[in-house]
Design a protein around this motif. Structure first.
Motif, PDB file in Angstrom:
ATOM      1  N   GLN A   1     -11.980   7.481  30.158  1.00 46.86           N
ATOM      2  CA  GLN A   1     -11.731   9.028  30.024  1.00 46.86           C
ATOM      3  C   GLN A   1     -13.138   9.488  29.479  1.00 46.86           C
ATOM      4  OE1 GLN A   1      -7.380  10.650  29.411  1.00 46.86           O
ATOM      5  NE2 GLN A   1      -7.642   8.716  28.436  1.00 46.86           N
ATOM      6  N   PRO A   2     -13.112  10.921  29.478  1.00 50.08           N
ATOM      7  CA  PRO A   2     -14.093  11.772  28.601  1.00 50.08           C
ATOM      8  C   PRO A   2     -13.833  11.559  27.138  1.00 50.08           C
ATOM      9  CG  PRO A   2     -13.244  12.953  30.541  1.00 50.08           C
ATOM     10  CD  PRO A   2     -12.544  11.754  30.341  1.00 50.08           C
ATOM     11  N   THR A   3     -14.866  11.804  26.323  1.00 46.17           N
ATOM     12  CA  THR A   3     -14.639  11.949  25.050  1.00 46.17           C
ATOM     13  C   THR A   3     -14.295  13.485  24.684  1.00 46.17           C
ATOM     14  OG1 THR A   3     -16.316  10.101  24.473  1.00 46.17           O
ATOM     15  CG2 THR A   3     -15.615  11.817  22.770  1.00 46.17           C
ATOM     16  N   TYR A   4     -12.936  13.674  24.570  1.00 42.73           N
ATOM     17  CA  TYR A   4     -12.468  14.977  24.608  1.00 42.73           C
ATOM     18  C   TYR A   4     -12.682  15.519  23.064  1.00 42.73           C
ATOM     19  CZ  TYR A   4      -9.858  14.327  28.842  1.00 42.73           C
ATOM     20  OH  TYR A   4      -9.440  13.935  30.045  1.00 42.73           O
ATOM     21  N   ARG A   5     -13.437  16.831  23.276  1.00 41.03           N
ATOM     22  CA  ARG A   5     -13.561  17.709  22.004  1.00 41.03           C
ATOM     23  C   ARG A   5     -12.410  18.747  21.943  1.00 41.03           C
ATOM     24  NH1 ARG A   5     -18.215  17.424  24.977  1.00 41.03           N
ATOM     25  NH2 ARG A   5     -17.899  19.617  25.877  1.00 41.03           N
ATOM     26  N   ILE A   6     -11.781  18.526  20.761  1.00 40.69           N
ATOM     27  CA  ILE A   6     -10.780  19.591  20.331  1.00 40.69           C
ATOM     28  C   ILE A   6     -11.162  20.202  19.034  1.00 40.69           C
ATOM     29  CG2 ILE A   6      -8.093  19.617  19.692  1.00 40.69           C
ATOM     30  CD1 ILE A   6      -9.109  18.320  22.465  1.00 40.69           C
ATOM     31  N   LEU A   7     -10.910  21.623  19.183  1.00 39.79           N
ATOM     32  CA  LEU A   7     -11.166  22.537  18.170  1.00 39.79           C
ATOM     33  C   LEU A   7      -9.726  23.008  17.433  1.00 39.79           C
ATOM     34  CD1 LEU A   7     -12.882  24.359  16.182  1.00 39.79           C
ATOM     35  CD2 LEU A   7     -13.120  25.968  18.018  1.00 39.79           C
ATOM     36  N   ILE A   8      -9.542  22.737  16.274  1.00 37.55           N
ATOM     37  CA  ILE A   8      -8.493  23.381  15.487  1.00 37.55           C
ATOM     38  C   ILE A   8      -8.409  24.508  14.603  1.00 37.55           C
ATOM     39  CG2 ILE A   8      -6.507  22.582  13.885  1.00 37.55           C
ATOM     40  CD1 ILE A   8      -7.456  19.477  14.812  1.00 37.55           C
ATOM     41  N   VAL A   9      -7.937  25.562  14.755  1.00 35.67           N
ATOM     42  CA  VAL A   9      -8.271  26.922  14.383  1.00 35.67           C
ATOM     43  C   VAL A   9      -6.878  27.417  13.467  1.00 35.67           C
ATOM     44  CG1 VAL A   9      -9.202  29.256  14.414  1.00 35.67           C
ATOM     45  CG2 VAL A   9      -9.719  27.379  16.089  1.00 35.67           C
ATOM     46  N   ASP A  10      -7.103  27.391  12.230  1.00 35.95           N
ATOM     47  CA  ASP A  10      -5.949  27.711  11.351  1.00 35.95           C
ATOM     48  C   ASP A  10      -6.496  27.902   9.779  1.00 35.95           C
ATOM     49  OD1 ASP A  10      -3.429  27.924   9.966  1.00 35.95           O
ATOM     50  OD2 ASP A  10      -2.573  27.075  11.741  1.00 35.95           O
ATOM     51  N   ASP A  11      -5.845  29.171   9.403  1.00 38.37           N
ATOM     52  CA  ASP A  11      -6.415  29.322   8.016  1.00 38.37           C
ATOM     53  C   ASP A  11      -5.751  28.688   6.927  1.00 38.37           C
ATOM     54  OD1 ASP A  11      -4.357  32.242   6.767  1.00 38.37           O
ATOM     55  OD2 ASP A  11      -4.237  30.912   8.719  1.00 38.37           O
ATOM     56  N   LYS A  12      -4.467  27.794   7.418  1.00 35.56           N
ATOM     57  CA  LYS A  12      -3.792  27.033   6.499  1.00 35.56           C
ATOM     58  C   LYS A  12      -4.479  25.489   6.737  1.00 35.56           C
ATOM     59  CE  LYS A  12      -1.144  30.278   4.777  1.00 35.56           C
ATOM     60  NZ  LYS A  12      -1.789  31.597   5.626  1.00 35.56           N
ATOM     61  N   PRO A  13      -5.131  25.126   5.483  1.00 36.85           N
ATOM     62  CA  PRO A  13      -5.441  23.667   5.563  1.00 36.85           C
ATOM     63  C   PRO A  13      -4.613  22.660   6.022  1.00 36.85           C
ATOM     64  CG  PRO A  13      -6.250  24.569   3.512  1.00 36.85           C
ATOM     65  CD  PRO A  13      -5.451  25.647   3.964  1.00 36.85           C
ATOM     66  N   ILE A  14      -3.424  22.873   5.361  1.00 34.59           N
ATOM     67  CA  ILE A  14      -2.217  21.807   5.494  1.00 34.59           C
ATOM     68  C   ILE A  14      -1.891  21.788   7.271  1.00 34.59           C
ATOM     69  CG2 ILE A  14      -0.248  23.545   5.192  1.00 34.59           C
ATOM     70  CD1 ILE A  14       1.115  20.988   4.101  1.00 34.59           C
ATOM     71  N   ASN A  15      -2.036  23.172   7.447  1.00 34.24           N
ATOM     72  CA  ASN A  15      -1.417  23.219   9.137  1.00 34.24           C
ATOM     73  C   ASN A  15      -2.734  22.364   9.999  1.00 34.24           C
ATOM     74  OD1 ASN A  15       0.740  24.327   8.884  1.00 34.24           O
ATOM     75  ND2 ASN A  15      -0.199  26.509   9.172  1.00 34.24           N
TER      76      ASN A  15
END
Length: 326
Positions: A112-126
């Protein structure tokens, strides 16, 4: 959550009483009266900048649907305690639906491709929740603390998928999503909204902003994996169901009052005495004797006792001796 007591009523009905206590900031006495009003938030809640003021009103409705109510006491600076009670009816174990165990994702399928995932949240724990879930599988991950950072990272890194919180400072998720989706390149980026909102109308607003999908917090692991499979085609390797999981299922199916009612009464007496005395050697001998009559049932009983479910064993024996389970 602490179960305080169970007060029996006629027809095997019970009242279960619970207390939930914290050591947080507490709630002023003047605000307690509005605590369960829809869209109302205490000063502590407003300072936290989270939620919609619907959690407690909805919780009270659920509890009232189950025949109880919620009460609260609090002291500023010391914490809050919620009390609630619900009405329940005793059922036989055989009436409980058996849930199939969920297979856990343990790796990405090969080729499979190497998937790039961006995680956007102002709370570090989330953000850390998703990072801990996805990082061991081999995804390439980046984080952003607000929509402005997300747009900047998206422009240079071009992720396949963005997990987007919708309520953030500086630039919220709605604005960031609209900015990304307004471009030709952005049309090829999947954006899935993560929101704590319980309003069904919120989904329509999120989709109209350009998001491809919508998940509510708190989410389940399988929801995250299914969404990525659905939108960008990620394939997974799953764990095999281990013998213990299968054993637990079989135990629930086999260990019923009807099944043990077919055993000789002397064996039931010996089993009851052994369990009450917690005599492991005697338990082992009785279980071996039961195996002569019903080997699968013997294994199911052994599994229950190994998991210290002594009360369950004694309860079913009592049902049989009282003629309830036959």
């Amino acid at each position: 959550m602490a179960l305080l007591d169970a007060n029996p009523h006629p027809a095997s009905c019970y009242t279960l009483n619970f207390e939930i206590e914290d050591s947080g900031a507490g709630i002023a006495e003047a605000e307690l009266g509005q605590l369960f009003e829809a869209f109302s938030q205490t000063e502590t809640g407003k300072q936290a900048q989270e939620g919609t003021g619907l959690g407690l009103p909805i919780s009270r409705q659920f509890v009232r649907l189950m025949g109880g109510d919620i009460r609260v006491k609090s002291q500023v600076g010391k914490g809050t305690t919620f009390f609630f009670d619900i009405q329940v009816t005793q059922v036989d174990a055989s009436e409980i639906a058996i849930e199939q165990p969920t297979r856990r994702v343990i790796a990405l399928a090969p080729n499979q491709p190497t998937y790039r995932i961006l995680i956007v949240d102002d709370k570090p724990i989330n953000r850390q929740l998703l990072i801990k879930l996805l990082s061991p599988l081999g995804f390439q991950l980046q984080e952003a603390t607000n929509g402005q950072e997300a747009v900047s990272i998206w422009e240079t890194w071009e992720p396949h998928l963005i997990w987007m919180d919708m309520r953030m400072p500086v630039m919220d998720g709605y604005t960031a999503t609209q900015a990304i989706k307004a471009t030709t390149k952005g049309q090829g980026t999947v954006i899935i909204a993560l929101t704590a909102s319980v309003l069904e109308e919120e989904k329509a607003v999120v989709i109209s902003a350009g998001c491809d999908d919508f998940l509510r917090k708190p989410f389940r692991e399988e929801e995250i994996f299914k969404a990525m499979n659905r939108h960008i085609g990620v394939e997974y390797v799953y764990e095999e169901l281990n013998p213990m999981q299968t054993e637990v299922m079989h135990t629930r199916e086999l260990f019923t009052a009807e099944a043990i009612a077919e055993l000789p009464s002397e064996l039931l007496e010996q089993l009851e005495e052994a369990v009450i005395a917690s005599n492991l050697k005697l338990i082992a001998r009785v279980v071996q004797q039961i195996a002569i009559h019903n080997a699968p049932l013997s294994q199911a009983i052994e599994t229950c006792l190994h998991n210290f479910e002594y009360e369950k064993v004694l309860h079913l024996i009592a049902q049989v001796k009282g003629g309830e389970g036959i």
